[in-house]
Design a protein around this motif. Structure first.
Motif, PDB file in Angstrom:
ATOM      1  N   LEU A   1      -3.640   6.142   1.809  1.00 37.57           N
ATOM      2  CA  LEU A   1      -5.079   5.976   2.002  1.00 37.57           C
ATOM      3  C   LEU A   1      -5.870   7.145   1.422  1.00 37.57           C
ATOM      4  O   LEU A   1      -7.041   7.005   1.091  1.00 37.57           O
ATOM      5  CB  LEU A   1      -5.392   5.837   3.501  1.00 37.57           C
ATOM      6  N   ASP A   2      -5.240   8.295   1.326  1.00 38.73           N
ATOM      7  CA  ASP A   2      -5.925   9.479   0.798  1.00 38.73           C
ATOM      8  C   ASP A   2      -4.973  10.253  -0.115  1.00 38.73           C
ATOM      9  O   ASP A   2      -4.147  11.029   0.378  1.00 38.73           O
ATOM     10  CB  ASP A   2      -6.407  10.369   1.948  1.00 38.73           C
TER      11      ASP A   2
ATOM     12  N   PRO B   1      -6.411   6.706  -2.215  1.00 38.49           N
ATOM     13  CA  PRO B   1      -6.109   5.286  -2.015  1.00 38.49           C
ATOM     14  C   PRO B   1      -5.188   4.751  -3.116  1.00 38.49           C
ATOM     15  O   PRO B   1      -5.637   4.508  -4.253  1.00 38.49           O
ATOM     16  CB  PRO B   1      -7.486   4.617  -2.063  1.00 38.49           C
TER      17      PRO B   1
ATOM     18  N   SER C   1       0.858  -1.186   0.000  1.00 38.08           N
ATOM     19  CA  SER C   1       0.000   0.000   0.000  1.00 38.08           C
ATOM     20  C   SER C   1       0.895   1.237   0.000  1.00 38.08           C
ATOM     21  O   SER C   1       2.027   1.204   0.491  1.00 38.08           O
ATOM     22  CB  SER C   1      -0.915   0.007   1.220  1.00 38.08           C
TER      23      SER C   1
END
Length: 383
Positions: A267-268, A270, A264
């Motif tokens: 998240l912002d 995503p 990953s």
């Protein structure tokens, strides 16, 4: 020295003698039928001097270990005992098994050996199955189990025996050793067996040499400009999940490949990324695809991982899949699937870094992940 107790198959209590520093690499010693852990005393002393922690186990019905109901040796129970003990050791020891105990060690370690042990040493193990063993004749089923386990034993193996063994000939032993994927065979001349004889010192030297090569005490080291294999081995110490990255080619043909360089990013927004080798045949399509999917594999999808890592097979014809919301193939039954829009592509040496913006994700929390560590598939161990 300490005496410890393990819980074997069916709850049988198995006793072991433990010597050496708890921080040193572990060696699990398993004696032959009719013996006890005492047979390893000289070997154990030599291993401790060589910087190893030694666990000398008494088989069920031998020494300080519990006795099975009928007092006869049960091969399947012995296999279960070994797997149970390895799960309790807390590390991946080198397993050293003498005589017929080598048979049960091979069966116990077949298939998922790399998650249980670091290496295997077979000492004076018979390779012909005629005659008496375990208190009775060797059954055809037992012989077939041992022979079937041999090619599935995916870890470094040392097979050491006396050249005058009464159990089989050198030719028999050499033929059997060739069936093992990663096996070194050594014969010690003018002796029928190696333990508790004048030849034990010779065996100790062979064993310590094997351990220093396959399970060194100190860490290996990579420096810039040295062997790239060492760097790859170091990177392999980071356990990862396994993914299959998929997309649609311009002509509507689905493409995909196995990758474990996945993480990953944000998240912002995503974001996630995968690293793809420049030499991958589907690499150019993935670099240009507007949408792609990252399918995270679960423990039952090892065949899927192999299929998408191989060549010359119609990968999707043998896989259950469907088109995602943006057209990228999504593999059915995966642990999770991330459907992405291409966000960026970056150069990364002999790989390119594909960054995707996650548009849709689905996952099945009931499943367990398929893991990869030191070049082998692994599975979660639950205490």
């Amino acid at each position: 020295m300490t005496i410890t107790t393990f819980k074997g198959f069916g709850g049988v209590k198995l006793q072991a003698e433990v010597v050496g520093d708890g921080h040193d690499p572990a060696i699990l010693l398993i004696h032959g039928i009719g013996q006890s852990r005492v047979v390893w005393r000289d070997v154990s002393d030599a291993l401790v001097r060589a910087g190893r922690r030694v666990i000398a186990l008494d088989l069920r019905g031998h020494g300080g270990s519990g006795t099975p109901g009928e007092g006869r040796f049960d091969f399947d129970a012995h296999v279960g005992d070994l797997r149970a003990v390895l799960a309790q050791v807390g590390t991946r020891p080198v397993v050293v098994a003498a005589m017929q105990a080598g048979w049960s060690a091979m069966v116990a370690l077949a298939d998922d050996a790399a998650s249980l042990a670091a290496a295997l040493v077979l000492v004076d193990m018979p390779t012909r199955f005629e005659g008496e063993a375990f208190g009775g004749p060797v059954s055809a089923d037992l012989a077939s189990q041992i022979e079937a386990a041999a090619p599935r034993l995916g870890l470094p193996t040392l097979f050491v025996r006396g050249a005058l063994s009464p159990h089989d000939s050198s030719g028999d032993a050499e033929q059997f050793a060739r069936a093992l994927p990663d096996c070194e065979m050594v014969e010690v001349g003018e002796v029928d067996r190696l333990l508790a004889t004048d030849q034990t010192d010779d065996f100790n030297g062979l064993l310590v040499d094997f351990l220093e090569r396959k399970q060194p005490r100190g860490p290996s080291e990579f420096r810039a400009g040295s062997d790239a294999r060492t760097l790859r081995d170091a990177l392999g110490c980071f356990a990862t999940g396994i993914t299959v990255v998929t997309a649609m080619s311009p002509d509507g043909t689905p493409i995909g490949l196995t990758a474990n360089s996945f993480t990953s990013v944000s998240l912002d927004p995503p974001l996630l990324l995968v690293c793809i080798a420049n030499t991958a045949s589907s690499g150019p399509i993935l670099q240009q695809a507007e949408h792609f999917a990252v399918n995270v594999l679960q423990i039952g999808q090892q065949p899927v991982s192999n299929r998408f890592a191989g060549k010359g097979e119609d990968r999707f014809a043998a896989s259950n899949w469907s088109e995602g919301e943006n057209g990228a193939p999504v593999l059915a039954g995966s642990l999770s699937a991330f459907e992405c829009r291409r966000h960026a592509v970056h150069e990364g040496g002999d790989h390119f870094i594909l960054v995707g913006e996650v548009k849709r994700a689905q996952f099945d929390a009931r499943r367990d992940p398929l893991l990869y560590f030191r070049g082998k598939y692994r599975r979660l161990h639950f205490a």
